[in-house]
Design a protein around this motif. Structure first.
Motif, PDB file in Angstrom:
ATOM      1  N   PRO A  18      32.748  33.773  43.086  1.00 44.95           N
ATOM      2  CA  PRO A  18      32.016  35.373  42.928  1.00 44.95           C
ATOM      3  C   PRO A  18      33.656  35.454  41.244  1.00 44.95           C
ATOM      4  CG  PRO A  18      31.932  34.738  45.049  1.00 44.95           C
ATOM      5  CD  PRO A  18      32.762  33.598  44.521  1.00 44.95           C
ATOM      6  N   VAL A  19      32.550  36.227  40.040  1.00 44.58           N
ATOM      7  CA  VAL A  19      33.676  37.036  39.042  1.00 44.58           C
ATOM      8  C   VAL A  19      33.985  38.004  39.502  1.00 44.58           C
ATOM      9  CG1 VAL A  19      34.002  37.382  37.389  1.00 44.58           C
ATOM     10  CG2 VAL A  19      32.839  34.999  38.162  1.00 44.58           C
ATOM     11  N   GLY A  20      35.054  38.842  39.413  1.00 40.16           N
ATOM     12  CA  GLY A  20      35.998  40.266  39.633  1.00 40.16           C
ATOM     13  C   GLY A  20      35.561  40.396  38.158  1.00 40.16           C
ATOM     14  N   SER A  21      36.194  41.720  38.091  1.00 40.20           N
ATOM     15  CA  SER A  21      36.412  42.721  36.836  1.00 40.20           C
ATOM     16  C   SER A  21      37.953  42.884  36.597  1.00 40.20           C
ATOM     17  CB  SER A  21      35.945  44.280  37.184  1.00 40.20           C
ATOM     18  OG  SER A  21      37.257  44.436  37.742  1.00 40.20           O
ATOM     19  N   LYS A  22      38.713  42.383  37.506  1.00 39.05           N
ATOM     20  CA  LYS A  22      39.930  41.854  36.929  1.00 39.05           C
ATOM     21  C   LYS A  22      39.952  40.239  36.707  1.00 39.05           C
ATOM     22  CE  LYS A  22      44.974  41.119  38.782  1.00 39.05           C
ATOM     23  NZ  LYS A  22      45.146  41.532  40.012  1.00 39.05           N
TER      24      LYS A  22
ATOM     25  N   SER B 277      32.122  43.169  48.971  1.00 36.44           N
ATOM     26  CA  SER B 277      33.489  42.871  48.396  1.00 36.44           C
ATOM     27  C   SER B 277      33.794  42.317  47.474  1.00 36.44           C
ATOM     28  CB  SER B 277      34.854  43.083  49.514  1.00 36.44           C
ATOM     29  OG  SER B 277      34.032  41.961  50.201  1.00 36.44           O
ATOM     30  N   SER B 278      32.871  41.155  47.219  1.00 34.71           N
ATOM     31  CA  SER B 278      33.598  40.152  47.029  1.00 34.71           C
ATOM     32  C   SER B 278      32.711  40.093  45.011  1.00 34.71           C
ATOM     33  CB  SER B 278      31.957  38.783  47.214  1.00 34.71           C
ATOM     34  OG  SER B 278      30.600  39.159  47.166  1.00 34.71           O
TER      35      SER B 278
ATOM     36  N   PHE C 102      20.700  40.904  36.307  1.00 34.70           N
ATOM     37  CA  PHE C 102      21.241  39.798  35.654  1.00 34.70           C
ATOM     38  C   PHE C 102      22.253  38.749  36.359  1.00 34.70           C
ATOM     39  CE2 PHE C 102      19.729  42.115  31.977  1.00 34.70           C
ATOM     40  CZ  PHE C 102      18.785  40.526  31.226  1.00 34.70           C
ATOM     41  N   ILE C 103      22.751  39.902  37.122  1.00 30.55           N
ATOM     42  CA  ILE C 103      24.242  39.423  38.127  1.00 30.55           C
ATOM     43  C   ILE C 103      23.662  39.374  39.771  1.00 30.55           C
ATOM     44  CG2 ILE C 103      26.035  38.725  36.078  1.00 30.55           C
ATOM     45  CD1 ILE C 103      27.174  41.596  37.070  1.00 30.55           C
ATOM     46  N   MET C 104      24.892  38.918  40.821  1.00 35.00           N
ATOM     47  CA  MET C 104      24.711  40.095  41.838  1.00 35.00           C
ATOM     48  C   MET C 104      25.328  39.761  42.357  1.00 35.00           C
ATOM     49  SD  MET C 104      22.106  36.709  44.013  1.00 35.00           S
ATOM     50  CE  MET C 104      21.946  37.288  45.722  1.00 35.00           C
ATOM     51  N   GLN C 105      25.220  40.946  44.041  1.00 36.18           N
ATOM     52  CA  GLN C 105      27.097  40.394  45.056  1.00 36.18           C
ATOM     53  C   GLN C 105      26.926  40.106  45.724  1.00 36.18           C
ATOM     54  OE1 GLN C 105      28.686  44.525  44.555  1.00 36.18           O
ATOM     55  NE2 GLN C 105      30.690  43.840  45.380  1.00 36.18           N
ATOM     56  N   GLN C 106      27.104  39.019  46.757  1.00 35.11           N
ATOM     57  CA  GLN C 106      26.385  38.261  47.469  1.00 35.11           C
ATOM     58  C   GLN C 106      27.324  38.594  48.837  1.00 35.11           C
ATOM     59  OE1 GLN C 106      28.232  34.689  46.995  1.00 35.11           O
ATOM     60  NE2 GLN C 106      26.415  33.291  47.010  1.00 35.11           N
ATOM     61  N   HIS C 107      29.028  39.548  48.792  1.00 40.44           N
ATOM     62  CA  HIS C 107      29.100  40.574  49.457  1.00 40.44           C
ATOM     63  C   HIS C 107      29.413  42.033  49.178  1.00 40.44           C
ATOM     64  CE1 HIS C 107      28.422  37.179  52.258  1.00 40.44           C
ATOM     65  NE2 HIS C 107      29.668  36.284  51.372  1.00 40.44           N
TER      66      HIS C 107
END
Length: 340
Positions: A26-30, A64-65, A57-62
């Motif tokens: 997973p890719v974070g903003s930082k 905090s991820s 277009f994107i999703m968050q699995q958890h």
């Protein structure tokens, strides 16, 4: 989305897809700011990611991820590609030298699919040319016994097909020679579809002692090569699919490839020569391939499609690199089969 915000979010999406393809995490903003040096604040990136997520277009699995691309995100990424990575000079040299060592059509195709699997690290498939478009170059007739013949059909694409013919009457050497001349007069320079009419008429226009030999030979060719054309695939690199695929989906994918029916259906719907088609996840009509992406193209020469080739891999495949390699290998195969 519109204007500057729209363009920026497209750039953020491309960066997310590129990072996930290269790292599979997973890719974070930082991480986006650090790796891509985007000229905006972390808060702006987080807001853009929220919008991209709301639009699918994107999703968050958890909770905090970071984010991962969806199939819609991959599709937007592929559609936005202005260019693809060119193959390196060593890769180009390796392709040409390896393919040119092929001793016949099938050997060239086997070599092409092996290279494609090696370069992309995915499962690669190539379709053996059917006789639909190929033209007959020569038909050799060999007497295996006085009552049994071997017909060897060679096309301008390098394909070789062999068929046995059981005769009702004995045949001598002079008749074998005459039969060879008669069959070639009906076949040479024609597609099998076009030649079938000539073959059907041939038996009525030959000496009586040759009529039965011609009839049985022509019937064998028409029934086995015209009415029942063989669609075959050559595959390599299926073991590459064990990387990154869930254990639940893997058996179905492998089985679909081995049965070949699913892939043959894909190859029946190829883009025009020079174009590359990308089917992502659920865009594949067969459920067995819903967890994969397929990149496919046609190969041939002088405007004639002889068959298709492509790769099957995970949805997070390196699309620019894969498209480039599939296109390049197809081009080289076409050139070799065209005698360039």
């Amino acid at each position: 989305m519109a204007g500057t915000a729209d363009a920026r979010r497209q750039e953020v999406l491309r960066a997310i897809v590129a990072d996930f393809i290269s790292r599979q995490e997973p890719v974070g903003s930082k991480a986006l700011l650090e790796r891509h040096h985007l000229p905006v604040s972390s808060a702006t990136i987080r807001n853009d990611m929220a919008v991209l997520e709301s639009e699918g277009f994107i999703m968050q699995q958890h909770a905090s991820s970071g984010r991962i691309p969806t199939e819609k995100g991959y599709r937007a990424f592929v559609d936005s590609l202005q260019s693809v990575k060119p193959m390196s000079l060593p890769e180009k040299r390796a392709v040409m030298s390896f393919l040119e060592e092929g001793v016949d059509l099938e050997d060239v195709l086997k070599r092409a699919v092996q290279l494609l699997a090696q370069f992309t690290r995915q499962a690669a498939v190539i379709q053996v040319p059917t006789l639909t478009n190929a033209r007959v170059k020569h038909c050799e007739v060999v007497a295996l016994s006085p009552r049994r013949l071997l017909l060897v059909l060679i096309t301008d694409t390098g394909r070789v097909d062999q068929r046995n013919v059981e005769l009702l009457e004995l045949i001598d050497d002079s008749q074998v020679h005459l039969l060879r001349e008669l069959l070639n007069s009906a076949l040479q320079g024609k597609t099998m579809m076009d030649a079938s009419d000539s073959l059907a008429e041939l038996a009525g226009a030959v000496p009586p002692d040759m009529a039965e030999h011609v009839r049985r030979s022509a019937t064998t060719l028409i029934e086995t090569l015209v009415e029942q054309p063989s669609d075959r695939l050559i595959m390599a690199g299926a073991s590459n699919l064990t990387r990154g695929q869930s254990t639940a989906s893997l058996p179905g994918i492998i089985e679909a490839l081995e049965e070949q029916v699913v892939v043959l259906k894909l190859m029946a719907d190829l883009p025009a020569l020079g174009d590359v088609a990308v089917h992502i996840g659920g865009e594949n009509r067969d459920e067995e391939l819903h967890s994969t992406s397929v990149v496919a193209t046609a190969y041939g020469g002088e405007g004639t499609t002889l068959g298709g080739l492509g790769v099957v891999g995970p949805t997070y495949m390196d699309y620019p690199g894969t498209i480039s390699r599939v296109s390049a290998v197809a081009g080289y195969v076409g050139r070799i089969l065209s005698g360039e």
